[in-house]
Design an enzyme around this catalytic site. Structure first.
Site, PDB file in Angstrom:
ATOM      1  N   ALA A   1       0.751  -1.252  -0.047  1.00  0.00           N
ATOM      2  CA  ALA A   1       0.045   0.006   0.028  1.00  0.00           C
ATOM      3  C   ALA A   1       0.759   1.237  -0.121  1.00  0.00           C
ATOM      4  O   ALA A   1       0.590   2.156  -0.636  1.00  0.00           O
ATOM      5  CB  ALA A   1      -0.899   0.080   1.265  1.00  0.00           C
ATOM      6  N   ASP A   2       1.940   1.366   0.882  1.00  0.00           N
ATOM      7  CA  ASP A   2       2.918   2.446   0.748  1.00  0.00           C
ATOM      8  C   ASP A   2       3.540   2.707  -0.380  1.00  0.00           C
ATOM      9  O   ASP A   2       3.491   3.656  -1.223  1.00  0.00           O
ATOM     10  CB  ASP A   2       4.018   2.156   1.789  1.00  0.00           C
ATOM     11  CG  ASP A   2       3.451   2.419   3.480  1.00  0.00           C
ATOM     12  OD1 ASP A   2       2.622   3.499   3.605  1.00  0.00           O
ATOM     13  OD2 ASP A   2       3.990   1.892   4.282  1.00  0.00           O
TER      14      ASP A   2
END
Length: 395
Positions: free
Chosen positions: A165-166
């Site tokens: 996600a990052d």
């Protein structure tokens, strides 16, 4: 270099922002990393360390300059606003409204530079009922549906091995910044690019979401398998794991012919839709077949008939793979203080404007003196700023 002449003021820390600002710096942008007097948290995220900084920090901060500014002071804020007068992009990943509280929100930035592009990365975005909640990678993967479809059928949800996600939101930030820069060439105006970890995970559902929209049934965890293609998954050989991807009916016929196993010729497995419906029975048969030979033998078998197959590599095997080496996805550079250091390459390959490794990740405040002098500060004024806790000069 493709982004030469683009100036980016980087307020980000940890992973999502630093990852994409490093990528933009690799492509020629000037990236000034603004750090608090304590520095980016990840400098201390070790061991292992290279010199005083962690390998985590080192992995995502090359080709940047480090300027220490205490933005909670009026002088620190003033220096920052001076910097953005000729900047192209500001990128930040504070909690929403933090930059407004610091007095450097989008409205203020526009007053100083109407062409500025602000890119904001947060857990949930600048709007909505969750906007001011703290957001982390694992939270976004859980709330965005990723964890619900990752793991073995009879096991719990499983986190990805790295922070998807990052990193994914960082990539979207890079894409958004380049689109905004292109739009500015036509309109002359900057804009605010709003990105969230949750939005990234939801957007990546693609066929998972379409399957749900058409059936209104929640997908199940399938371990190393694919919900729409069979066989397309991880299998266990006698000495470890490998993957095979039978992507169409022509491949399936070659696959069955090569294995020469009568049970695979059943009408129940003739078409992909049949194999999806009878997945469990087919995989039991294949598991029984594959356990008798080593993975390398199976890989060579399938490669000989042009069916995609390959090993599940350990990290050490990835970096000794001749394809990875040929593509310059890992390289070594000599640091005069610590010796040879290995870094990941970039997946962006340009025929005329390749990316470059110019500088090692900066020490905290390494470029504070240089940048402040460029803004017109004298040695005496810089020394006073350091005494007042506005900046730190790397000795």
């Amino acid at each position: 270099m493709p982004l030469q002449g683009i100036k980016i003021i980087d307020l980000t820390r940890i992973l999502s922002g630093p990852y994409i600002t490093m990528t933009l710096a690799d492509l020629g942008a000037e990236v000034i990393k603004i750090e608090s007097p304590e520095g980016d948290d990840t400098r201390q995220w070790g061991p292992p360390f290279i010199g005083e900084d962690s390998t985590y920090y080192q992995s995502i901060n090359r080709n940047k300059k480090s300027l220490v500014l205490n933005l909670k002071t009026e002088k620190g804020k003033g220096i920052f606003l001076d910097l953005i007068k000729d900047a192209d992009v500001v990128i930040e990943n504070f909690k929403p409204k933090t930059i407004d509280k610091l007095g450097i929100g989008y409205d203020v930035l526009q007053e100083y530079n109407p062409r500025i592009i602000l890119a904001s990365i947060s857990g949930f975005g600048q709007t909505g009922p969750y906007a001011e909640k703290p957001g982390y990678d694992i939270l976004a993967t859980g709330m965005g549906g990723f964890l619900s479809v990752t793991g073995e059928p009879d096991g719990p949800p499983v986190k990805a091995g790295f922070s998807i996600a990052d990193l994914g939101t960082g990539m979207w930030a890079g894409f958004g910044i380049l689109v905004a820069l292109w739009n500015r060439e036509k309109s002359g105006e900057g804009q605010w690019v709003d990105l969230s970890l949750l939005d990234t995970m939801v957007s990546w559902q693609t066929y998972i979401a379409s399957n749900y929209f058409s059936t209104e049934k929640n997908p199940k965890r399938l371990g190393g398998a694919h919900p729409n293609i069979v066989p397309y998954q991880i299998f266990e050989a006698s000495d470890g794991h490998f993957v095979v991807a039978v992507g169409n009916e022509i491949m399936w016929k070659k696959f069955v012919g090569k294995l020469n196993f009568d049970a695979l010729r059943s009408k129940k497995f003739e078409l992909n839709k049949d194999r999806v419906e009878n997945r469990e029975e087919l995989i039991l048969i294949l598991n029984d077949i594959f356990k008798d030979k080593p993975k390398e033998e199976w890989i060579k078998t399938f490669e000989s008939i042009n069916i995609p197959s390959g090993p599940v590599n350990e990290i050490s095997e990835v970096f000794s793979d001749p394809q990875v080496i040929e593509r310059e996805m890992v390289y070594e550079k000599e640091d005069p203080e610590t010796g040879p250091v290995k870094f990941l390459g970039t997946p962006l390959k340009f025929s005329k404007t390749p990316s470059k490794f110019k500088n090692f990740p900066p020490k905290l405040g390494e470029h504070s003196n240089e940048i402040l002098k460029q803004l017109g500060y004298t040695n005496e004024e810089i020394e006073k700023l350091e005494q007042e806790g506005v900046t730190t000069i790397c000795k």
